[in-house]
Design an enzyme around this catalytic site. Sequence first.
Site, mmCIF file in Angstrom:
data_model
loop_
_atom_site.group_PDB
_atom_site.id
_atom_site.type_symbol
_atom_site.label_atom_id
_atom_site.label_comp_id
_atom_site.label_asym_id
_atom_site.label_seq_id
_atom_site.Cartn_x
_atom_site.Cartn_y
_atom_site.Cartn_z
ATOM 1 N N ASP A 49 34.641 30.494 34.354
ATOM 2 C CA ASP A 49 35.976 30.852 34.833
ATOM 3 C C ASP A 49 35.865 31.537 36.192
ATOM 4 O O ASP A 49 35.085 32.482 36.361
ATOM 5 C CB ASP A 49 36.656 31.795 33.842
ATOM 6 C CG ASP A 49 38.036 32.222 34.322
ATOM 7 O OD1 ASP A 49 38.995 31.470 34.084
ATOM 8 O OD2 ASP A 49 38.132 33.289 34.962
ATOM 9 N N TYR A 54 38.358 36.270 43.340
ATOM 10 C CA TYR A 54 37.076 36.894 43.039
ATOM 11 C C TYR A 54 36.145 36.824 44.250
ATOM 12 O O TYR A 54 35.579 35.774 44.564
ATOM 13 C CB TYR A 54 36.421 36.240 41.826
ATOM 14 C CG TYR A 54 37.281 36.242 40.578
ATOM 15 C CD1 TYR A 54 38.307 37.177 40.403
ATOM 16 C CD2 TYR A 54 37.077 35.322 39.564
ATOM 17 C CE1 TYR A 54 39.086 37.185 39.269
ATOM 18 C CE2 TYR A 54 37.853 35.324 38.413
ATOM 19 C CZ TYR A 54 38.863 36.253 38.274
ATOM 20 O OH TYR A 54 39.650 36.263 37.149
ATOM 21 N N LYS A 80 42.128 29.220 39.378
ATOM 22 C CA LYS A 80 43.486 29.761 39.324
ATOM 23 C C LYS A 80 44.223 29.513 40.632
ATOM 24 O O LYS A 80 43.604 29.387 41.697
ATOM 25 C CB LYS A 80 43.431 31.261 39.018
ATOM 26 C CG LYS A 80 42.653 31.568 37.733
ATOM 27 C CD LYS A 80 42.533 33.049 37.473
ATOM 28 C CE LYS A 80 41.697 33.318 36.239
ATOM 29 N NZ LYS A 80 40.257 33.068 36.458
#
Length: 330
Positions: A49, A54, A80
Amino acid sequence: MDRTTIRGVEVTPLGLGTAPLGGLFTPVTEEDATATVDAAWDHGVRFFDTAPLYGYGNAERRLGRALARRPRAEFTVATKVGRLLRDPAVIGSAELDTTQEFDGQPFYRGTGREVPVFDFSYDGALRALEESLTRLGLDRVDVVHVHDADDHVQPAIDGAYRALNRLRDEGVVGAIGLGIDHCEPAVDILRAVDLDCVLIAGRWTLLDQSAAVELLPLAEDRGVAIVAAGVFNSGVLADPGAPGATFDYVPSDPLITARAAAMAAVCARHGVPLKAAALQFPHRHPAVRVVLTGARTPAELCENTALANLAIPEELWADLALECGVPSPA
């Protein structure tokens, strides 16, 4: 490692969250990032993920490089949408994300010049996914979440989710979901959108079971898979005695730290590390399909996988319920 599915997308019940590989709290070298992904692979983890947030693109780039030599059919990647990474000199009227720091210190270390801006529009979601694919070096991802739409519920429903629904219908992505830290907006979105999964961070843990009030029952009723993340509540459940222990990315309140320490004492009586209980607790609810854990070194990864497989006696769960108020849904 066993496999399960999210709308036909194969996942492992333990996944690697890559926020630490993006330099969450502490810089991470390229070598350590690659070695950590390699260790995950060696331990059977096949669900990874990530997100543009990030490390402001670093986690996606590092994950992509580490997986480049692996057979694409053998692993699953989730990323995402909801943020774009842009040069601060040219963001114009875009809504800069100012949530990624505490007390003047950024959560992510070692990032580049680009910064995250929110964009939950239809076109913004398509751009975000296209840019993620470039950073990952992939031609597709398997799961796409709308990320942190807490204050943007309606724009996400009207914009980003229309785009993701189209991509799912066309078979471009396998499953669509929501990645979020708070239950109320998650429930609102789940009621409005045909989701396949919800990644809920920090709200179904030994310390915080607020997801059990409405989100988990609703997900179970609708057949929506729960991906439980933030199972250590960003640190305090990993080691409540550590100096500067954090809860939800900020210094832990003394009362929260004391409660975590009490749980650690109960676990110790049974010869079980608190981290093992924290890792295994989310899977005790039938809606939970995957537990995500972050790691920044192979040693952390190896410890997490070992603790996730440690035998825990039912008596421990009973004592945590009796002495610490931790529910036992199994």
